[in-house]
Design an enzyme around this catalytic site. Structure first.
Site, PDB file in Angstrom:
ATOM      1  N   HIS A 209       5.684 -12.941 -30.245  1.00  0.00           N
ATOM      2  CA  HIS A 209       6.999 -12.822 -30.603  1.00  0.00           C
ATOM      3  C   HIS A 209       6.098 -11.077 -31.222  1.00  0.00           C
ATOM      4  O   HIS A 209       5.714 -11.458 -32.365  1.00  0.00           O
ATOM      5  CB  HIS A 209       7.493 -13.199 -31.340  1.00  0.00           C
ATOM      6  CG  HIS A 209       9.134 -12.427 -31.726  1.00  0.00           C
ATOM      7  ND1 HIS A 209      10.330 -11.798 -30.453  1.00  0.00           N
ATOM      8  CD2 HIS A 209       9.431 -11.604 -32.768  1.00  0.00           C
ATOM      9  CE1 HIS A 209      10.902 -11.228 -30.964  1.00  0.00           C
ATOM     10  NE2 HIS A 209      11.038 -10.790 -32.572  1.00  0.00           N
TER      11      HIS A 209
ATOM     12  N   ILE B  21       1.023  -1.019   0.158  1.00  0.00           N
ATOM     13  CA  ILE B  21      -0.246   0.068   0.237  1.00  0.00           C
ATOM     14  C   ILE B  21       1.036   1.481   0.112  1.00  0.00           C
ATOM     15  O   ILE B  21       0.572   2.577  -0.659  1.00  0.00           O
ATOM     16  CB  ILE B  21      -0.913   0.202   1.491  1.00  0.00           C
ATOM     17  CG1 ILE B  21      -2.353  -0.757   1.087  1.00  0.00           C
ATOM     18  CG2 ILE B  21      -1.580   1.135   1.138  1.00  0.00           C
ATOM     19  CD1 ILE B  21      -2.678  -1.489   2.279  1.00  0.00           C
TER      20      ILE B  21
ATOM     21  N   ALA C  42       0.368  -9.458  -6.431  1.00  0.00           N
ATOM     22  CA  ALA C  42       0.078  -8.329  -7.718  1.00  0.00           C
ATOM     23  C   ALA C  42       0.661  -7.194  -5.958  1.00  0.00           C
ATOM     24  O   ALA C  42      -0.583  -6.386  -5.296  1.00  0.00           O
ATOM     25  CB  ALA C  42      -0.365  -7.327  -8.963  1.00  0.00           C
TER      26      ALA C  42
END
Length: 454
Positions: free
Chosen positions: A442, A182, A345
């Site tokens: 790619h 945070i 994440a």
């Protein structure tokens, strides 16, 4: 008069909403009690508004890089106040959306704060002073957590994360206290919106619990962007006018830092205040409600999910816990939540995401000689023309004997989107050979995960 239900849910956040709607879908008569806004931390003052602020602050980097792609944006300026207004409007929309979804699901929304008066009864105190008693065969506690303020003089002058979404404008300089996700996310948001940021970290590195090399990559990028990081620093006192204003933060060493606001991002705790758990006989361990693998407390018909249990405090985990409870109890589809493999994440700039074991965890569990780390570090194509910005880091942690991928970590743009897909493979027991024989897409950053040399 007492209203009777099959299930009372205390808290209309992510876990409570998921449980209430799933239980109702199985035919249960459900009431959900909420003294604040429907949506909980994630929707009202967490994941959703924070991610919108991340998107808004990221335009600073896009504008900076635009000339290298032929775009000349003269006179561009950031109106942070407008961003804050727009974010609050979106939160209002989502709040009403969730209220509508409860009605559609057939769940009764009971506004007010719930408090146990017995093992099967809850009194709900509404804002207008009225009260209502509810009774149910089962009760689910899903009241979440709240930011923790350290016990220092003047702590009430500072913001906690909840307050950041209510600001009308931003000061020129903010001190962020904390080294967790945070703290790092808000430090990057504020910096991106033109605020000078000094971040005080109690330990010697950021993002404790994440892969150390990945967290160092985030640290290097934050410092390169101009965020001032001060390690081994803690606040001792805050003085001045109530934020936002002219504040002085005094550190443990006696140093004084002047600023326009202080954000205390020093952790969260389960929100047990006012529940009167003693009346129901619900046991508390430390600051959290103790539950078993089926979300059941020590009282057989009372359950708890989400941050109030202080296990894995993430929105998707709370949602799955709530649904697993309803599936098991009302849907005759018993299942338990797997807390061992949860992707996570940090929406810092650059982004960090990972799933599975960190390098440190893998070595501690299996031994250094049993683990091989594959990594790639490079400047992404998106930064080829600007010639600046942080390098991307990708890591695979592999068990040598079996070839199984124990962990996958990334620092860079869209890290969370990429790791979400990697989590599926790792959850299925994918090996390094499985990654190697996957054809690369790619040009992309993610292709490096399947082209790393052995």
């Amino acid at each position: 008069m007492t209203d009777c239900y099959d299930l009372i849910v205390l808290g209309a956040g992510s876990g409570g909403l998921a449980a209430a709607k799933r239980a109702a879908s199985y035919g249960a008569r459900v009431a959900i009690v909420e003294g604040d806004r429907v949506g909980g931390t994630c929707v009202i003052r967490g994941c959703v508004p924070k991610k919108l602020l991340v998107y808004g602050s990221a335009y600073r980097h896009l504008v900076h890089d635009a000339p290298s792609f032929g775009w000349h944006l003269d006179g561009v300026r950031c109106e942070a106040a407008q961003l804050l207004v727009n974010v609050r409007a979106e939160v209002d929309r989502l709040n009403q959306l969730h209220i509508g979804l409860l009605e559609k699901a057939g769940v009764d929304l009971v506004p007010g704060w719930g408090s146990f008066t017995g093992p099967e009864t809850v009194t709900v105190s509404a804002a207008d002073g009225s009260s209502r008693e509810l009774r149910a065969a089962r009760i689910l506690i899903a009241v979440g957590g709240r930011p923790h303020r350290p016990a220092i003089p003047g702590a009430d002058l500072a913001w906690v994360s909840d307050d950041m979404f209510l600001l009308e404008q931003l000061p020129e300089h903010v001190v962020v206290v904390g080294g967790g996700f945070i703290a790092c996310e808000f430090a990057c948001i504020l910096h991106g919106l033109g605020v000078a940021v000094t971040q005080l970290v109690r330990g010697d590195h950021l993002l404790r619990g994440f892969d150390r090399e990945a967290s160092r990559a985030v640290q290097d990028a934050m410092e390169e962007q101009g965020i001032t990081l001060r390690f081994a620093h803690t606040p001792a006192a805050i003085t001045g006018e109530c934020a936002p204003g002219e504040l002085t933060l005094t550190t443990q060493s006696g140093e004084q830092i002047g600023c326009g606001g202080v954000l205390l991002a020093t952790g969260r705790k389960p929100f047990l205040r006012g529940l009167n758990l003693e009346a129901a006989g619900v046991a508390v361990e430390g600051d959290a409600i103790a539950v078993d693998a089926d979300q059941r407390t020590n009282v057989p018909h009372i359950y708890a999910v989400g941050d109030v249990t202080d296990r894995v405090n993430l929105t998707p985990v709370a949602v799955d816990e709530g649904r697993a409870f309803a599936d098991t109890v009302y849907g005759q589809r018993p299942r338990q939540v797997d807390h061992d493999l949860v992707a996570s994440a940090v929406f810092s700039q650059p982004e960090l995401a990972g799933v599975g074991l960190t390098e440190e965890q893998a070595i501690a569990r299996h031994g250094a000689e049993a683990v091989r780390v594959h990594r790639a570090r490079f400047r992404p194509m998106s930064q080829a023309l600007p010639g600046r910005g942080p390098r991307v880091l990708l890591k695979l942690i592999v068990e040598i004997a079996s070839g199984r991928v124990l962990g996958c970590h990334m620092v860079g743009d869209h890290a969370a989107e990429i790791i979400q897909m990697a989590a599926i493979a790792i959850g299925m027991g994918a090996t390094k050979a499985d990654f190697d024989r996957t054809m690369a897409l790619h040009p992309s950053v993610a292709e490096e995960f399947v082209t790393m040399p052995n």
